[in-house]
Design a protein around this motif. Sequence first.
Motif, short mmCIF file in Angstrom:
data_model
loop_
_atom_site.label_atom_id
_atom_site.label_comp_id
_atom_site.label_asym_id
_atom_site.label_seq_id
_atom_site.Cartn_x
_atom_site.Cartn_y
_atom_site.Cartn_z
N THR A 58 -5.24 -1.38 -7.78
CA THR A 58 -4.33 -2.44 -7.38
C THR A 58 -3.80 -3.02 -8.68
O THR A 58 -4.56 -3.24 -9.61
CB THR A 58 -5.05 -3.53 -6.56
OG1 THR A 58 -5.62 -2.93 -5.41
CG2 THR A 58 -4.09 -4.62 -6.14
N ASN B 118 -0.86 -0.98 -4.36
CA ASN B 118 -2.20 -0.43 -4.23
C ASN B 118 -2.04 1.02 -3.81
O ASN B 118 -1.28 1.31 -2.88
CB ASN B 118 -2.98 -1.21 -3.17
CG ASN B 118 -4.28 -0.53 -2.81
OD1 ASN B 118 -4.31 0.34 -1.94
ND2 ASN B 118 -5.35 -0.93 -3.45
N LYS C 129 0.85 -1.18 0.00
CA LYS C 129 0.00 0.00 0.00
C LYS C 129 0.89 1.23 0.00
O LYS C 129 1.70 1.42 0.89
CB LYS C 129 -0.90 0.00 1.24
CG LYS C 129 -1.78 1.19 1.34
CD LYS C 129 -3.21 0.80 1.06
CE LYS C 129 -4.13 1.98 1.31
NZ LYS C 129 -4.84 2.36 0.13
#
Length: 182
Positions: free
Chosen positions: A137, A83, A57
């Motif tokens: 993503t 992501n 992330k």
Amino acid sequence: MFIYNIKINGSKTFKNFFIGVVILVIMIVGIVSFRVFQGASNSPKVSSCLPQNKVTKLTTTNYSTILKTVHENIDDYVGIQINFIGYVYRVMDLTETQFVLARNMIVSSDFQSVVVGFLCEHENAKNFEDGSWVEITGKITKGNYHGDMPIVKVTEMKKVNKPNDEFVYPPDESYIPTSGVL
């Protein structure tokens, strides 16, 4: 009392001294080369910035550091899943399946900013208009856009609200350039 009569041949002495110095230099070069190559094989991979086994992330705090690292070492990051949230940004020479998932990076104390981001590809990219905020993503691949470029092949894309922290900042102090040219 003993008296020694030593006759020194200047040319033989010079030859022996020269051979000794050459052997010493060869030994030093060999040791240094061994340590350099041994150290290089024991050093950690650059790709340790992003874990290899899960989706990473990206946040406003690590965004530009990771962006810069991936651009400088594309091959080390191919296959990594990421992501992040950004807005759709297009320039004229992109295809209809391409866009830049962008953020504005603050570059000065008076809040001047530049657009930074990953080039992304998604079959439904045309369904998202410029300036719309999305979360993606995808997997990093190596592509070509005016030279080698990391391209995120998007597997998941959804519209989101504009985040409160929409700006990102230049790479932090922990960023270590891997190139000799800055």
